[in-house]
Motif scaffolding. Structure first.
Motif, mmCIF file in Angstrom:
data_model
loop_
_atom_site.group_PDB
_atom_site.id
_atom_site.type_symbol
_atom_site.label_atom_id
_atom_site.label_comp_id
_atom_site.label_asym_id
_atom_site.label_seq_id
_atom_site.Cartn_x
_atom_site.Cartn_y
_atom_site.Cartn_z
ATOM 1 N N ARG A 207 6.518 0.995 -10.919
ATOM 2 C CA ARG A 207 6.888 -0.281 -11.078
ATOM 3 C C ARG A 207 8.217 -0.876 -10.835
ATOM 4 O O ARG A 207 9.259 0.141 -11.064
ATOM 5 C CB ARG A 207 6.695 -0.917 -12.658
ATOM 6 C CG ARG A 207 4.995 -1.066 -13.149
ATOM 7 C CD ARG A 207 4.833 -2.298 -12.467
ATOM 8 N NE ARG A 207 5.472 -3.723 -12.935
ATOM 9 C CZ ARG A 207 5.339 -4.422 -14.084
ATOM 10 N NH1 ARG A 207 4.206 -4.193 -14.850
ATOM 11 N NH2 ARG A 207 5.915 -5.633 -14.486
ATOM 12 N N VAL B 279 1.738 -4.554 -4.360
ATOM 13 C CA VAL B 279 2.480 -3.066 -3.842
ATOM 14 C C VAL B 279 3.233 -3.277 -3.024
ATOM 15 O O VAL B 279 2.735 -3.919 -1.900
ATOM 16 C CB VAL B 279 1.257 -2.317 -3.665
ATOM 17 C CG1 VAL B 279 1.711 -0.897 -3.475
ATOM 18 C CG2 VAL B 279 0.243 -2.107 -5.224
ATOM 19 N N SER C 178 4.864 -3.211 -7.737
ATOM 20 C CA SER C 178 5.139 -1.900 -7.690
ATOM 21 C C SER C 178 5.322 -1.205 -6.373
ATOM 22 O O SER C 178 5.100 -2.157 -5.427
ATOM 23 C CB SER C 178 3.881 -1.158 -8.258
ATOM 24 O OG SER C 178 3.114 -1.624 -9.417
ATOM 25 N N ARG D 256 -0.775 -9.053 -8.480
ATOM 26 C CA ARG D 256 -0.192 -8.028 -8.388
ATOM 27 C C ARG D 256 0.054 -7.268 -7.091
ATOM 28 O O ARG D 256 -0.584 -7.272 -6.144
ATOM 29 C CB ARG D 256 -1.389 -6.905 -9.076
ATOM 30 C CG ARG D 256 -1.557 -7.230 -10.601
ATOM 31 C CD ARG D 256 -2.947 -6.964 -11.123
ATOM 32 N NE ARG D 256 -4.016 -7.393 -10.240
ATOM 33 C CZ ARG D 256 -5.340 -7.104 -10.379
ATOM 34 N NH1 ARG D 256 -5.766 -6.235 -11.273
ATOM 35 N NH2 ARG D 256 -6.172 -7.925 -9.511
ATOM 36 N N LEU E 197 3.226 5.863 -7.611
ATOM 37 C CA LEU E 197 3.360 4.684 -7.530
ATOM 38 C C LEU E 197 4.374 4.199 -8.953
ATOM 39 O O LEU E 197 4.172 4.529 -9.815
ATOM 40 C CB LEU E 197 1.970 3.915 -7.823
ATOM 41 C CG LEU E 197 2.059 2.341 -7.875
ATOM 42 C CD1 LEU E 197 1.963 1.821 -6.449
ATOM 43 C CD2 LEU E 197 0.768 1.760 -8.456
ATOM 44 N N GLN F 143 -4.793 4.669 -8.317
ATOM 45 C CA GLN F 143 -3.342 4.579 -9.031
ATOM 46 C C GLN F 143 -3.293 3.260 -9.700
ATOM 47 O O GLN F 143 -2.881 3.028 -10.881
ATOM 48 C CB GLN F 143 -2.267 4.743 -8.072
ATOM 49 C CG GLN F 143 -2.088 6.204 -7.779
ATOM 50 C CD GLN F 143 -0.963 6.393 -7.065
ATOM 51 O OE1 GLN F 143 -1.006 5.689 -5.666
ATOM 52 N NE2 GLN F 143 -0.099 7.372 -6.715
ATOM 53 N N CYS F 144 -4.183 2.290 -9.346
ATOM 54 C CA CYS F 144 -3.897 1.020 -9.759
ATOM 55 C C CYS F 144 -4.803 0.129 -9.409
ATOM 56 O O CYS F 144 -5.733 0.201 -8.245
ATOM 57 C CB CYS F 144 -2.750 0.270 -9.476
ATOM 58 S SG CYS F 144 -2.296 0.173 -7.739
ATOM 59 N N GLU F 145 -5.069 -1.264 -9.919
ATOM 60 C CA GLU F 145 -5.631 -2.371 -9.260
ATOM 61 C C GLU F 145 -4.445 -3.243 -8.768
ATOM 62 O O GLU F 145 -3.443 -3.505 -9.517
ATOM 63 C CB GLU F 145 -6.470 -2.891 -10.168
ATOM 64 C CG GLU F 145 -7.741 -2.232 -10.713
ATOM 65 C CD GLU F 145 -8.447 -3.000 -11.650
ATOM 66 O OE1 GLU F 145 -8.429 -4.304 -11.891
ATOM 67 O OE2 GLU F 145 -9.726 -2.326 -11.849
ATOM 68 N N PHE F 146 -4.781 -3.820 -7.611
ATOM 69 C CA PHE F 146 -3.782 -4.830 -7.082
ATOM 70 C C PHE F 146 -4.277 -5.788 -6.161
ATOM 71 O O PHE F 146 -5.485 -5.667 -5.700
ATOM 72 C CB PHE F 146 -2.714 -3.938 -6.074
ATOM 73 C CG PHE F 146 -3.260 -3.077 -4.795
ATOM 74 C CD1 PHE F 146 -3.871 -2.095 -5.119
ATOM 75 C CD2 PHE F 146 -2.665 -3.777 -3.698
ATOM 76 C CE1 PHE F 146 -4.324 -1.343 -4.068
ATOM 77 C CE2 PHE F 146 -3.370 -3.042 -2.437
ATOM 78 C CZ PHE F 146 -4.221 -2.040 -2.495
ATOM 79 N N LYS G 67 4.751 1.914 -3.691
ATOM 80 C CA LYS G 67 4.159 2.979 -3.339
ATOM 81 C C LYS G 67 5.339 4.032 -2.778
ATOM 82 O O LYS G 67 5.878 3.636 -1.362
ATOM 83 C CB LYS G 67 3.064 2.687 -2.319
ATOM 84 C CG LYS G 67 2.387 4.053 -1.890
ATOM 85 C CD LYS G 67 1.388 4.706 -2.850
ATOM 86 C CE LYS G 67 0.591 5.644 -2.461
ATOM 87 N NZ LYS G 67 0.234 6.747 -3.372
#
Ligand SMILES: Cc1ncc(COP(=O)(O)O)c(C=O)c1O
Length: 310
Positions: free
Chosen positions: A9, A280, A23, A278, A7, A161-164, A25
């Motif tokens: 940015r 993705v 971000s 946020r 992932l 990998q993240c919070e989105f 993927k």
């Protein structure tokens, strides 16, 4: 083969101006040939074919299909045979995409548009299965129920990998979006950007893949960003994608991921997203398509280069 994707940015002045955290993927980086959603959708189809001792896989696609390109290579790697039912004339066999598919051992069977329209017809498929009893039939784009679990792994990875808040993906045959919806289990907002005109058909297709009484209501297909239809785009659209690629350092092509980018930019301009949202973007790959578009002079050769798959 490394099957997880990173992932990363992505920075652009319009994201900053609107307070968006975006971000990507990087499924385009999974493999140079079986890239993007292709690997995700084919993974369990290949496992199934091998586990059930099929000799090979038959599937369907247009003459520049990313799916056909990836399927041919994946089958060769897995010791499976492959047959591609291709919409169009036999002369396409020498084009950018099909030359490689053929080199990887795929048998190409060209059909006219009328026959190609039967690709989901039960009787037609029954006849095909009768003709090739030891081949697994996989629909166009690889979008069947076996594809969903493979695509769902994207959500498992993302949750680590993240919070989105929101995930965007291009939609062609619906399997990718359906797999994301199923695995996401109503956690995030999922936006599919339709790259072709038949939005009703796509929504029905996704619902069909999810099964009756699907409990998921966190998704939507946005239908106004197809730019004229499948693989259609204007010179201005192309230029906007080229500029975006130059500004961000990523490569998006104009048939799938580039249409997602244009939709994203238009949605931001309309104030669609909340401040601090946020987002993705799923990069579904498909960069081999650039080769075919350059061959047909559909892209300005000063701005694009052919990916090297040899
Ligand atoms: C590069 C690329 N992105 C996105 C899609 C759309 O995915 P789906 O057909 O699962 O909707 C496709 C088609 O399969 C594709 O080749």
């Amino acid at each position: 083969m490394q099957t997880q994707s990173k992932l990363e940015r992505i920075f652009h002045p319009i994201f900053k101006k609107n307070g968006l955290i975006v971000s990507i993927k990087r499924d385009d980086n999974i493999h140079p040939i079986i890239s993007g959603n292709k690997w995700r959708k084919l993974k369990f189809n290949l496992h199934f074919a091998k586990a059930h001792n099929y000799a090979g896989i038959i599937s369907f696609g247009g003459s520049f299909s990313n799916h056909i390109h990836a399927l041919a290579f994946a089958c060769q790697q897995q010791g499976l045979k492959s047959i591609g039912i291709i919409r169009g004339e036999a002369e396409y066999a020498s084009n950018y995409t099909l030359t490689m598919a053929h080199q990887w051992g795929m048998k190409l069977s060209f059909v006219d548009r009328k026959t190609y329209r039967l690709r989901d017809n039960t009787d037609y498929l029954k006849d095909l299965q009768h003709k090739y009893p030891d081949y697994l039939l996989v629909p166009e784009g690889g979008s069947n129920k076996l594809a969903l679990a493979g695509v769902g792994e994207i959500i498992t990875e993302l949750n680590q990998q993240c919070e989105f808040d929101t995930l965007l993906t291009p939609v062609g045959s619906g399997g990718t979006l359906a797999g994301l919806i199923q695995a996401d289990n109503n956690q995030h907002k999922l936006l599919g950007i339709s790259v072709l005109k038949q939005e009703d058909y796509l929504t029905a297709q996704v619902n069909d893949l999810l099964g009756n009484d699907s409990p998921f209501d966190n998704w939507q297909i946005l239908s106004e960003f197809h730019r004229g239809g499948y693989a259609k785009f204007s010179k201005a659209d192309e230029q906007r994608i080229v500029n975006f690629n130059l500004q961000t350092g990523f490569i998006f092509e104009p048939v799938y991921s580039g249409k997602m980018i244009l939709a994203l930019l238009d949605l931001i301009e309309r104030g669609y997203f909340a401040k601090d949202e946020r987002i993705v973007l799923l990069h579904t790959g498909g960069l081999q398509g650039i080769g075919g578009m350059l061959q047909r002079k559909l892209l300005n050769s000063d701005d694009w280069s052919v990916p090297d798959f040899k």
